[in-house]
Design an enzyme around this catalytic site. Structure first.
Site, PDB file in Angstrom:
ATOM      1  N   HIS A  57      -5.304  -2.367   6.776  1.00  0.00           N
ATOM      2  CA  HIS A  57      -4.282  -3.472   6.120  1.00  0.00           C
ATOM      3  C   HIS A  57      -3.383  -4.375   6.807  1.00  0.00           C
ATOM      4  O   HIS A  57      -2.851  -5.138   6.211  1.00  0.00           O
ATOM      5  CB  HIS A  57      -4.062  -2.252   5.210  1.00  0.00           C
ATOM      6  CG  HIS A  57      -4.812  -1.928   3.596  1.00  0.00           C
ATOM      7  ND1 HIS A  57      -5.805  -3.448   3.611  1.00  0.00           N
ATOM      8  CD2 HIS A  57      -5.204  -1.033   3.566  1.00  0.00           C
ATOM      9  CE1 HIS A  57      -6.621  -2.286   2.320  1.00  0.00           C
ATOM     10  NE2 HIS A  57      -6.337  -0.906   2.707  1.00  0.00           N
TER      11      HIS A  57
ATOM     12  N   TYR B  35       1.082  -1.070  -0.174  1.00  0.00           N
ATOM     13  CA  TYR B  35      -0.127  -0.071  -0.016  1.00  0.00           C
ATOM     14  C   TYR B  35       0.986   1.419   0.051  1.00  0.00           C
ATOM     15  O   TYR B  35       0.380   1.774  -0.279  1.00  0.00           O
ATOM     16  CB  TYR B  35      -0.915  -0.256   1.165  1.00  0.00           C
ATOM     17  CG  TYR B  35      -2.205  -0.988   0.238  1.00  0.00           C
ATOM     18  CD1 TYR B  35      -3.487  -0.716   0.002  1.00  0.00           C
ATOM     19  CD2 TYR B  35      -2.323  -2.069   1.430  1.00  0.00           C
ATOM     20  CE1 TYR B  35      -4.043  -1.139  -1.041  1.00  0.00           C
ATOM     21  CE2 TYR B  35      -3.925  -2.914   0.665  1.00  0.00           C
ATOM     22  CZ  TYR B  35      -4.152  -2.806  -0.026  1.00  0.00           C
ATOM     23  OH  TYR B  35      -4.975  -2.893  -0.621  1.00  0.00           O
TER      24      TYR B  35
END
Length: 748
Positions: A430, A277
């Site tokens: 996440h 990410y």
């Protein structure tokens, strides 16, 4: 007198009008200004045909855009998830629009401007009529896409296209597009979706940057303030969850672009969600930073937080294996690498604004392309002029948390072996529940794997390309990682609200000696009343061909538990030194917390002091040697139970289990030692060089391990469990042998 006065006034008025018109004209002709600039375009035109990599990159996008123009313009009514036709069409549109804008500026061919204008006009006709997207899965549904995140992607890219044709458009056309498309689009992303926009998360970074980019094109200060500092609103529900398991704004928390720079990045440039990410967020972070630097240099954005954005690019490169693939920490898709378009852009911008680091040029050379703009030209020129130096990945620590005090990662490298030891923070929504986990690579190949995410990104037939339920039931659970599980329960009970409050603590780190690089960390919050203390070392012994990895996991608790330590090796099992039973019918290993996704393929009751697993991967031999005790169990597993849609990979694993104990010590070595040639059909050094491993001492204060090799050499490692001071002196006598040293560990 009156006539002369009137003439004077008339002349004065005419001069004033002329001055106003001149100023207006200069202001109107200040595009492009975001990532292409007028000066940059002039330099590019002057260098065309002289800079091979830039010319090749330009030719690629020209061929791509020309093919799309020949096909025509398509702006379908949105209906699909990721991977579906409408999703991919609108995604394709914004990528092509950005490239077409570049081509118009550089080649001065109006067909590209006409294409962009006509596409924008089609969107301006469509957008006001659109309801929110019909797919209801997202916490913040977009209009063109199923989530606002993708709508933000669209606006980030199309803002650049608008910038490139801004001066070419008539004032009437600009007014129409801004009224019907760009301003409503920006307002929908922000005011219309505060739960998306006012967050600290990669989603909101894209949203902030989308609004900020179009604000810079239009010189709209109101939108720019929203982008930089978030919405001024107090009516958000505190602790409200999104579909990722993350949270929107908590009262008092900063929001906006600057908050997304302050909070997720550590001082080392590590992004708490993990490299997958971080790679995704680098595009909006760097593209907006470049635009701000060009339009609003007073912000000194590349100096912000001690130049964290520039650091983040080199940090991200260091978070990749020898092939350039990012380590799949937290939610991460394997195979994502620094060859991605986001990293091409980020690297080029970092080179231009970061002092032209010649090491970045060697990565750009591997990428084989540059962005077709000011930054890309400078990179291509640097390569043409032979300025590139090798980017050498060394062992290093990357801290986590905005102040660098929330644990981190140790990446230890030696002779092609790469150990990633994780003692970081949760990683926002996440994050995975895997404190003190590790993964191991050799020459770019996974040897001991981190599973990564359970998702097939943009593959429609697999859950619309979105996260699968197995991401929660398997990939995030502790048993899916190479770390300790207590009582078949994940760290922090698998609850984000708890896990996000804590980070592991580094105990010590020493990577100064190339022959022994060692990292140690503690975790005291994953299980109430239990402390985990893991020490991992990469050791190079002159008598052995390859370095090996020593792993010491020490567990102390105030009550009796079952402890499982999984080990997800990749490759083909060759041999064990213990007997095991294999069931005729496979059964799941447990009922929940990820155990329901493991088949039990074999089980052994251990009676010997050392247990070994020998396996082969990519024509190389490896052995795990573990110190075991009587009544320990070893369980062979296979991922894939309770997975009727085959969403999970069928990878092997092994679990060492200790039952009915308060305290436990897991000690093992992973040893590369041989090769096999399918052509010559010769196996060389197929067996371990280790003769025996022994625990010489394990008490509250010290853990001492001896390793004996078949060549009659030996090594002793001692850890001071309570004192990590570099200056402390230690002295132990074990079986008439005196061990004396300074600092938290001993090695000889």
């Amino acid at each position: 007198m009156i006539v002369l006065k009137l003439k004077s006034i008339t002349i004065s008025l005419l001069l004033n009008v002329f001055t106003i018109l001149l100023v207006f004209n200069v202001q109107a002709q200040n595009h492009p200004k975001l990532n292409l600039t007028k000066a940059g375009v002039a330099k590019i035109r002057a260098e065309l045909g002289k800079v091979p990599l830039f010319d090749a990159s330009l030719a690629v996008i020209k061929e791509e855009v020309d093919a799309e123009i020949a096909l025509g313009i398509f702006v379908p009514i949105p209906k699909d998830f990721s991977g579906g036709y409408t999703h991919e069409r609108h995604k394709r549109n914004f990528l092509i629009l950005q490239k077409a804008g570049v081509l118009f500026q550089i080649l001065e061919d109006e067909k590209y401007a006409i294409y962009i204008r006509d596409m924008f006009m089609a969107y301006a006709e469509l957008y006001p009529k659109l309801p929110v997207h019909p797919q209801e899965r997202s916490y913040a549904r977009g209009k063109l896409f199923w989530q606002c995140l993708n709508d933000s992607n669209w606006l980030v890219y199309t803002s650049q296209a608008y910038d490139c044709i801004y001066d070419w458009l008539s004032k009437k056309e600009r007014k129409h597009l801004e009224k019907k498309l760009f301003i409503p689009f920006a307002n929908f992303i922000s005011e219309g979706n505060p739960q998306f926009f006012n967050r600290v998360h990669n989603h909101s970074t894209w949203g902030n940057v989308a609004v900020g980019m179009i604000a810079l094109v239009m010189d709209n200060d109101d939108l720019l303030q929203k982008a930089l500092y978030g919405l001024k609103t107090d009516n958000l529900e505190v602790g409200m969850k999104d579909n990722d398991g993350g949270f929107i704004k908590v009262e008092g928390q900063k929001v906006g672009f600057f908050a997304n720079l302050d909070e997720p990045f550590s001082p080392d440039g590590y992004y708490t969600e993990g490299p997958y990410y971080q790679r995704y967020a680098m595009y909006p972070f760097l593209i907006f930073a470049q635009a701000l630097q060009n339009v609003k240099p007073e912000f000194k954005i590349f100096e912000y937080k001690d130049s964290v954005l520039l650091k983040s690019v080199t940090t991200l490169i260091n978070l990749s294996d020898s092939d350039g693939n990012f380590f799949p920490i937290n939610d991460g898709q394997k195979g994502m690498s620094y060859y991605s378009r986001e990293l091409v852009t980020a690297l080029d911008i970092a080179y231009l604004f970061g002092g032209e680091n010649p090491e970045l040029l060697s990565i750009a050379e591997k990428q084989g392309k540059v962005t077709v703009d000011d930054a890309g030209l400078e990179v291509a020129l640097g390569l043409k002029e032979g300025k590139a130096l090798p980017f050498i990945k060394k062992s290093l620590e990357l801290t986590d948390g905005p102040k660098g005090d929330q644990g981190g990662l140790a990446i230890i490298r030696k002779d092609g072996l790469e150990l990633v030891f994780k003692y970081a923070a949760q990683g926002l929504s996440h994050g995975h529940y895997d404190k003190l986990s590790y993964s191991l690579y050799t020459n770019g190949n996974e040897l001991v794997q981190d599973y990564g995410l359970a998702r097939f990104v943009n593959i429609e037939q697999k859950g619309g390309g979105n996260y699968l339920k197995e991401n929660t039931t398997w990939a995030k659970q502790t048993i899916a990682h190479n770390t300790l599980v207590q009582d078949e329960t994940s760290h922090f009970k698998g609850e984000y609200e708890i896990g996000s409050q804590f980070a592991s603590k580094k105990y010590f780190l020493d990577i100064s000696n190339p022959n022994i690089q060692i990292a140690s960390a503690k975790e005291i919050n994953a299980y109430k009343g239990t402390e985990l203390h893991r020490t991992m070392a990469m050791i190079k012994d002159e008598s052995l061909t390859y370095p090996y990895v020593l792993d010491i996991m020490r567990v102390t608790s105030d009550s009796v538990h079952q402890y499982d330590l999984p080990f997800y090796y990749l490759g083909q099992l060759m041999q064990t030194n213990f007997k095991y039973n294999s069931p005729k019918v496979l059964q799941q290993l447990g009922e929940k917390n990820g155990y329901q996704h493991l088949f039990e393929e074999g089980k052994a009751k251990i009676s010997q002091e050392n247990s070994t697993l020998n396996w082969m991967s990519n024509d190389k031999f490896y052995t795990l040697t573990a110190i075991t005790a009587e009544n320990d169990e070893i369980i062979f597993t296979r991922i894939g139970a309770n997975d009727p849609e085959f969403n999970l990979r069928r990878d092997p694993g092994m679990i060492i289990r200790k039952k009915g104990v308060k305290d436990a010590l897991f000690v093992s070595i992973i040893e590369p030692h041989g090769t096999y040639s399918p052509v010559s059909e010769f196996a060389v050094n197929a067996y371990s060089a280790i003769d025996k491993m022994t625990v010489l001492l394990n008490d509250e204060a010290y853990t001492v391990i001896e390793i004996r090799f078949k060549n009659e050499t030996s090594k002793v490692i001692a850890i001071a469990n309570l004192d990590n001071s570099e200056n402390s002196k230690h002295k132990l006598t074990i079986a008439d042998t005196i061990y004396q040293w300074s600092g938290p560990y001993y090695s000889k």
